[in-house]
Motif scaffolding. Structure first.
Motif, PDB file in Angstrom:
ATOM      1  N   LEU A 126     -79.548  58.038  49.097  1.00 49.42           N
ATOM      2  CA  LEU A 126     -79.089  58.096  47.708  1.00 49.42           C
ATOM      3  C   LEU A 126     -77.692  58.697  47.606  1.00 49.42           C
ATOM      4  O   LEU A 126     -76.828  58.169  46.888  1.00 49.42           O
ATOM      5  CB  LEU A 126     -80.072  58.916  46.874  1.00 49.42           C
ATOM      6  N   ALA A 127     -77.464  59.796  48.321  1.00 49.42           N
ATOM      7  CA  ALA A 127     -76.162  60.457  48.233  1.00 49.42           C
ATOM      8  C   ALA A 127     -75.054  59.576  48.793  1.00 49.42           C
ATOM      9  O   ALA A 127     -73.963  59.482  48.219  1.00 49.42           O
ATOM     10  CB  ALA A 127     -76.211  61.798  48.978  1.00 49.42           C
ATOM     11  N   ARG A 128     -75.331  58.907  49.923  1.00 47.50           N
ATOM     12  CA  ARG A 128     -74.329  58.007  50.489  1.00 47.50           C
ATOM     13  C   ARG A 128     -74.017  56.871  49.519  1.00 47.50           C
ATOM     14  O   ARG A 128     -72.873  56.428  49.391  1.00 47.50           O
ATOM     15  CB  ARG A 128     -74.809  57.431  51.819  1.00 47.50           C
ATOM     16  N   GLY A 129     -75.058  56.378  48.854  1.00 41.86           N
ATOM     17  CA  GLY A 129     -74.843  55.304  47.892  1.00 41.86           C
ATOM     18  C   GLY A 129     -73.961  55.738  46.738  1.00 41.86           C
ATOM     19  O   GLY A 129     -73.068  54.999  46.321  1.00 41.86           O
ATOM     20  N   VAL A 130     -74.192  56.945  46.229  1.00 41.49           N
ATOM     21  CA  VAL A 130     -73.372  57.448  45.122  1.00 41.49           C
ATOM     22  C   VAL A 130     -71.921  57.604  45.567  1.00 41.49           C
ATOM     23  O   VAL A 130     -70.993  57.204  44.852  1.00 41.49           O
ATOM     24  CB  VAL A 130     -73.925  58.798  44.608  1.00 41.49           C
ATOM     25  N   VAL A 131     -71.709  58.168  46.752  1.00 42.05           N
ATOM     26  CA  VAL A 131     -70.340  58.372  47.240  1.00 42.05           C
ATOM     27  C   VAL A 131     -69.655  57.033  47.483  1.00 42.05           C
ATOM     28  O   VAL A 131     -68.492  56.827  47.092  1.00 42.05           O
ATOM     29  CB  VAL A 131     -70.350  59.221  48.526  1.00 42.05           C
ATOM     30  N   ALA A 132     -70.366  56.108  48.116  1.00 44.10           N
ATOM     31  CA  ALA A 132     -69.762  54.802  48.408  1.00 44.10           C
ATOM     32  C   ALA A 132     -69.447  54.048  47.125  1.00 44.10           C
ATOM     33  O   ALA A 132     -68.378  53.452  46.976  1.00 44.10           O
ATOM     34  CB  ALA A 132     -70.691  53.989  49.298  1.00 44.10           C
ATOM     35  N   ASP A 133     -70.382  54.074  46.181  1.00 48.22           N
ATOM     36  CA  ASP A 133     -70.175  53.330  44.947  1.00 48.22           C
ATOM     37  C   ASP A 133     -69.098  53.948  44.073  1.00 48.22           C
ATOM     38  O   ASP A 133     -68.510  53.268  43.233  1.00 48.22           O
ATOM     39  CB  ASP A 133     -71.492  53.236  44.169  1.00 48.22           C
ATOM     40  N   ALA A 134     -68.837  55.230  44.243  1.00 49.04           N
ATOM     41  CA  ALA A 134     -67.797  55.876  43.450  1.00 49.04           C
ATOM     42  C   ALA A 134     -66.407  55.477  43.915  1.00 49.04           C
ATOM     43  O   ALA A 134     -65.432  55.657  43.184  1.00 49.04           O
ATOM     44  CB  ALA A 134     -67.949  57.393  43.527  1.00 49.04           C
ATOM     45  N   ARG A 135     -66.307  54.982  45.156  1.00 54.48           N
ATOM     46  CA  ARG A 135     -65.011  54.509  45.642  1.00 54.48           C
ATOM     47  C   ARG A 135     -64.751  53.124  45.054  1.00 54.48           C
ATOM     48  O   ARG A 135     -64.915  52.102  45.718  1.00 54.48           O
ATOM     49  CB  ARG A 135     -65.001  54.435  47.169  1.00 54.48           C
ATOM     50  N   VAL A 136     -64.398  53.104  43.818  1.00 51.35           N
ATOM     51  CA  VAL A 136     -64.251  51.829  43.112  1.00 51.35           C
ATOM     52  C   VAL A 136     -63.117  51.043  43.730  1.00 51.35           C
ATOM     53  O   VAL A 136     -61.989  51.490  43.790  1.00 51.35           O
ATOM     54  CB  VAL A 136     -63.971  52.064  41.622  1.00 51.35           C
ATOM     55  N   MET A 137     -63.417  49.849  44.174  1.00 53.58           N
ATOM     56  CA  MET A 137     -62.418  48.990  44.777  1.00 53.58           C
ATOM     57  C   MET A 137     -61.730  48.176  43.700  1.00 53.58           C
ATOM     58  O   MET A 137     -62.355  47.642  42.797  1.00 53.58           O
ATOM     59  CB  MET A 137     -63.073  48.053  45.792  1.00 53.58           C
ATOM     60  N   VAL A 138     -60.407  48.071  43.765  1.00 52.57           N
ATOM     61  CA  VAL A 138     -59.654  47.236  42.849  1.00 52.57           C
ATOM     62  C   VAL A 138     -59.558  45.858  43.457  1.00 52.57           C
ATOM     63  O   VAL A 138     -58.887  45.655  44.466  1.00 52.57           O
ATOM     64  CB  VAL A 138     -58.248  47.818  42.631  1.00 52.57           C
ATOM     65  N   PRO A 139     -60.227  44.828  42.915  1.00 54.12           N
ATOM     66  CA  PRO A 139     -60.247  43.528  43.566  1.00 54.12           C
ATOM     67  C   PRO A 139     -58.898  42.840  43.520  1.00 54.12           C
ATOM     68  O   PRO A 139     -58.284  42.750  42.475  1.00 54.12           O
ATOM     69  CB  PRO A 139     -61.281  42.740  42.740  1.00 54.12           C
ATOM     70  N   GLU A 140     -58.441  42.374  44.655  1.00 58.90           N
ATOM     71  CA  GLU A 140     -57.262  41.525  44.733  1.00 58.90           C
ATOM     72  C   GLU A 140     -57.746  40.101  44.990  1.00 58.90           C
ATOM     73  O   GLU A 140     -58.942  39.837  44.988  1.00 58.90           O
ATOM     74  CB  GLU A 140     -56.356  42.012  45.880  1.00 58.90           C
TER      75      GLU A 140
END
Length: 552
Positions: free
Chosen positions: A121-135
């Motif tokens: 769960l914690a890894r998911g929250v951290v990973a998902d918080a790194r919002v990627m800006v789609p190019e």
């Protein structure tokens, strides 16, 4: 150049919101809850603390003063936060003092919470918080997609799976209703609200087709106006996207944005369904740490549900250079290689799981490792070799992948699997260098492995060099005379001139001349067995060759 921008990660506030009080609680946060978390790492009670710059450190397998020492040590190594099990009624004063002394955030984990669950769960929250800006050509992750749909609709977005579990949501300062608040806190729609939505026919309409479903505002229920759409692949409902109206009305094109978001989310959910489960990912991570010698055997055994004293074996797999994507060079070949390696790992996982329920597969660098615990000590190596052979054949016949495999010796317990892995790596090195066998055990290549170890020992002691061989190598480097290859071929065939000449594609008399010339240049006597033995070893070492022609 990387065209993807990422934020540093989640903040503690997001972790607290996402995981909720049933999983994790706050012991102390002297710097507030906006401390950034870059990654989630595991610190076992028997580990020496590493560098944890900005990480959340999960301290497992420790209690009392030991956990206090580890918390201070993690803080000293740059950790942003630590999470540890807190028993009911435990005195938290020392943990609060640690937080005040070091500035670290201390989180308490309920005793009944499984570390695998929290890690995932914690890894998911951290990973998902790194919002990627789609190019162009980039696929946003679910959190980024939720944020994009929110921007297009002017609403507050959540993405759920088919069981109404919240997978991602947009971040907003807008007003959220009770349904949204409870869903985010619990990572799932509350049961009484879900019952109402079923009663109103919302889920039936989501299953029925691709149309956007309208849910009117229900002030008496604390529910604002919503739009929802199903995420579908063919006739299968994988999940749904929900948009809550905030202070301002939804945009005129909100329905189109929602439909487009659902289509973009479909691939993400397919990948989530076909990927490894969170528990399995946690176990694979532990297996990798165990192979590297960074995890206590008892902790590893407890987390994978295995007997630490049962015999076990490790097998190593890799792609042959011809299909590994290495020939493409640079960045162009890397995606192809990673895709092939992932395909190989998936195939290995299926075969391993079919044979042993508690088997594990993990990837390290270019190799994939398979652990088979609970094998019979006498026949375990043969069983593992047979399974590896099945995997190699299946990879070739079904996936057109040229896979090579090596099986380490069966060891007496999980405490020794690093030894089995090291042996498998040695055998695999020989397999890759020789090019003949696709699957091997130490018994198949024991002589080559022993020679490799002998050369490694020789390399560690430079004083064990015969200056005559050094002179021969220097002469070869200057004149490219072919003397060194000739001597190597001669020694590799145990003095059989005709066999050595055939391997070099020269006349026997030519080889005899070269051997005499080598004796003259170096002073070595190739009729002396002791000189021949050591000359052979030093030439193999300093010439960088293990490709010894076979004796005929």
């Amino acid at each position: 150049m990387d065209d993807t921008k990422r934020s540093a990660g989640a903040v503690v506030r997001q972790l607290m919101l996402a995981l909720g009080d049933p999983v994790i609680g706050l012991v102390a946060a002297p710097g507030g809850l906006d401390v950034e978390i870059n990654d989630v790492v595991i610190l076992d009670a028997d580990d020496a603390p590493d560098s944890y710059r900005g990480d959340l450190v999960l301290i497992i397998g420790a209690r009392g003063r030991r956990v206090h020492r580890l918390a201070r040590a993690a803080a000293g190594q740059g950790a942003a936060a630590v999470a540890l099990k807190t028993e009911h009624g435990e005195d938290l004063d020392e943990l609060k003092r640690i937080a005040e002394d070091t500035g670290i955030v201390v989180l308490g984990v309920r005793p009944e919470v499984r570390w695998a669950q929290l890690d995932s769960l914690a890894r998911g929250v951290v990973a998902d918080a790194r919002v990627m800006v789609p190019e162009a050509g980039r696929q946003a992750d679910l959190f980024a997609l939720a944020q994009t749909v929110a921007a297009l609709t002017g609403g507050i977005v959540s993405i759920e799976d088919s069981a109404n579990r919240v997978l991602a949501y947009s971040r907003s300062d807008d007003e959220v209703d009770e349904l949204r608040r409870l869903s985010i806190l619990g990572w799932q729609g509350p049961a009484d609200y879900l019952a109402l939505l079923r009663e109103w026919g919302v889920f039936d309409r989501l299953r029925a087709g691709d149309d956007v479903v309208h849910i009117d505002e229900r002030p008496e229920r604390g529910i604002r106006r919503r739009l929802a759409v199903g995420i579908r692949v063919d006739e299968q409902l994988l999940g749904s996207i929900w948009v809550q109206e905030g202070r301002e009305p939804l945009a005129d094109n909100a329905e189109n944005a929602l439909v487009g978001g659902a289509r973009a989310a479909a691939l993400q959910l397919v990948r989530r369904r076909t990927g490894a489960s969170p528990d399995l990912e946690f176990e694979q991570s532990l297996f990798r740490r165990m192979l590297e010698g960074h995890l206590a055997p008892r902790t590893f055994a407890d987390n994978i549900g295995a007997d630490p004293d049962e015999p076990a074996v490790v097998a190593a797999f890799t792609l042959d250079a011809g299909t590994a994507g290495g020939g493409a060079g640079g960045d162009a070949g890397r995606p192809a290689f990673e895709m092939r390696r992932a395909t190989m790992a998936s195939l290995i996982s299926v075969h391993a799981a079919a044979y042993r329920r508690r088997s594990l597969v993990t990837t390290a660098d270019s190799r994939v490792y398979m652990l088979l615990p609970g094998l019979p000590e006498q026949a375990g190596e043969s069983i593992a070799c047979g399974l590896a052979g099945e995997i190699v054949r299946a990879a070739s016949q079904r996936l057109q992948l040229d896979v090579r495999a090596a099986v380490g010796s069966v060891v007496g317990g999980l405490h020794a699997i690093a030894q089995s892995r090291a042996e498998a790596d040695q055998v695999l090195d020989i397999v890759l260098r020789g090019g003949r066998q696709r699957v091997a055990t130490i018994a198949d290549v024991r002589s080559e492995v022993l020679l490799s170890e002998a050369l490694a020992l020789l390399e560690q002691h430079p004083r064990l060099r015969d200056p005559r061989i050094t002179a021969l190598l220097a002469y070869e480097a200057e004149h490219e005379s072919g003397l060194v290859p000739s001597v190597l071929a001669y020694l590799g065939t145990l003095g059989n001139v005709r066999a050595a000449a055939r391997s070099l594609h020269v006349h026997p008399n030519t080889l005899r001349y070269r051997l005499k010339r080598a004796e003259t240049v170096s002073g070595i006597d190739l009729t002396d067995p002791h000189q021949c033995l050591f000359s052979h070893l030093q030439l193999l070492l300093e010439n960088g060759s293990m490709a010894v022609p076979p004796s005929k």
